[in-house]
Design a protein around this motif. Sequence first.
Motif, mmCIF file in Angstrom:
data_model
loop_
_atom_site.group_PDB
_atom_site.id
_atom_site.type_symbol
_atom_site.label_atom_id
_atom_site.label_comp_id
_atom_site.label_asym_id
_atom_site.label_seq_id
_atom_site.Cartn_x
_atom_site.Cartn_y
_atom_site.Cartn_z
ATOM 1 N N ASP A 325 0.888 -1.179 0.000
ATOM 2 C CA ASP A 325 0.000 0.000 0.000
ATOM 3 C C ASP A 325 0.917 1.218 0.000
ATOM 4 O O ASP A 325 1.397 1.631 1.056
ATOM 5 N N HIS A 410 -1.903 2.233 9.431
ATOM 6 C CA HIS A 410 -2.784 1.078 9.653
ATOM 7 C C HIS A 410 -1.975 -0.172 9.406
ATOM 8 O O HIS A 410 -1.022 -0.163 8.615
ATOM 9 N N THR A 439 1.569 0.899 7.677
ATOM 10 C CA THR A 439 1.905 2.015 6.796
ATOM 11 C C THR A 439 2.277 3.246 7.628
ATOM 12 O O THR A 439 1.854 3.384 8.774
ATOM 13 N N GLU A 441 1.719 7.132 6.504
ATOM 14 C CA GLU A 441 1.142 7.826 5.357
ATOM 15 C C GLU A 441 0.533 9.186 5.712
ATOM 16 O O GLU A 441 -0.664 9.398 5.506
ATOM 17 N N GLU A 465 3.250 7.607 1.311
ATOM 18 C CA GLU A 465 2.911 6.397 2.074
ATOM 19 C C GLU A 465 3.959 5.325 1.841
ATOM 20 O O GLU A 465 4.251 4.959 0.697
HETATM 21 MN MN MN Z 1 -2.753 3.010 3.556
#
Ligand code: MN
Length: 499
Positions: A325, A410, A439, A441, A465
């Motif tokens: 991500d 998260h 992460t 971000e 991120e």
């Molecule tokens: Mn994320």
Amino acid sequence: MSDPQPLEQRVTNRSLRPDSPTFLAWVTSGWAPRVATSVTRSPAADHAADRRARMLARFDTPVRLVVPAGVPKVRSNDTDYRFRPHAAFTHLTGLGGEQEPDAVLVLGPDPDDATLYLRPPAGRDTSEFFSDTRAGEFWVGPRPTLADMATLTGLRTADLADLPDGLVTEADLLVVPGADAAVSALVDKARGRPGDDTVRDDTVLNDTRVDDAALGEAVSELRLVKDAYEIAEMRRAVAATIAGFEQVVRALPRAVGHARGERVVEGTFLGHARTVGNHVGYETIAAAGDHATVLHWTDDDGPIRPGDLLLLDAGVEMDSLYTADLTRTLPVDGRYTPVQRRVYQAVLDAADAAFAAVRPGVRFREVHGAAMEVLAHRLAEWGLLPVAPEVALELDQQQHRRWMVHGTSHHLGLDVHDCAQARRELYLDGVLEPGMVFTIEPGLYFQPDDLLVPVEYRGIGVRIEDDVLVTADGCENLSAALPREPDAVEAWMASLLAS
Ligand code: MN
Ligand code: GLY
Ligand code: MN
């Protein structure tokens, strides 16, 4: 006059499928014997066995746990969405890809009591293999045999039709809630209390009484710390995602000026993800210009104009279903303007402060706190806060959050927002441990109609991120190979566009 044919039977009215005895005899004969497949044990199998043992060890009383893969979801009429198994099922079986709709893992009370219930292939002496559009070989390809699935997973396998037998137990019977309504109903029936998911008073999980909700919580919490296999898969997902970002930069000349340039970006990344992995881990956010101020801009139907920033938030999900991500905010022309660079640098400094806070023993929420400290002070320097930054940072103030309403971090893994059912004291208030992956971000988002910021800031959205692994004494930025310093981003883009 109304047609007596029920509505649900009409979906196949468009085809004239032969069903005469003559045809049945003809279509079920004349097939060569099946060729043996070369299935081997999955590299995830041993890790999944270890996870199953750790899951059962959480319970102080004998339990039998029911973990459904889930059922395909209808997209329209008789067309389904691509199947993706429930993360708990993948975690505890090691199965990835699209395996296996309708399957159910039944586990416990002993770790050796583990059976995977599956729908077996339809025999060629039945009409299912050519007529069942969801499961028939003519429609979706050959289904794996129970023997192949046993080899792949190391689990005992059984026919799904025998699932009710597997639910007969002296142990407390729990099912992962929300995964498969039909399986939940079977479990309710086996418990003899339809609709009642409570269990005996003496069943405890970490000294707490449990019910199905506690199993939902447990399968999330078991994933908070990743094992070696998971970390390796996430490294692969990050590497594949970085390669996808490179492809997007190479596609930028084609995207800029295209009426739906954001779709050119989204399609480029999706094509890459489907080629090297299973799919994207979530809908790609390809947000140019002021679309970048919309946190989850997934319409991706706008143009990309010279001078814009492009916020690309995307992740490749590998066949194992672990995803990355990552977000980068790129200057479409290859160079940030001074004001874009000022906003970008503030976000980068916030991210760096968050990274510096990560080490075992620190609370998850402190990572966010470190980033907010930087952003509040920077916004105050720019004259945007109505109070001193120290005041804004107080819990009942938070004026700086007008420009970053989301959290900084998260957990990440099989689900992009992984471990979401974990208890607050283990997630937001939890203490970092080696093996956690999450992460970092931070962002700043100045809406185009925000009257509280100078005109030059309006319509600028920046997020950076990265994916972070907690190590024994700090952390590792798993996505460090994707440039994030503004000069490095510009040089990286220039080199990709020159080659
Ligand atoms: Mn994320
Ligand atoms: N891509 C969604 C997120 O960053 O959480
Ligand atoms: Mn993201």
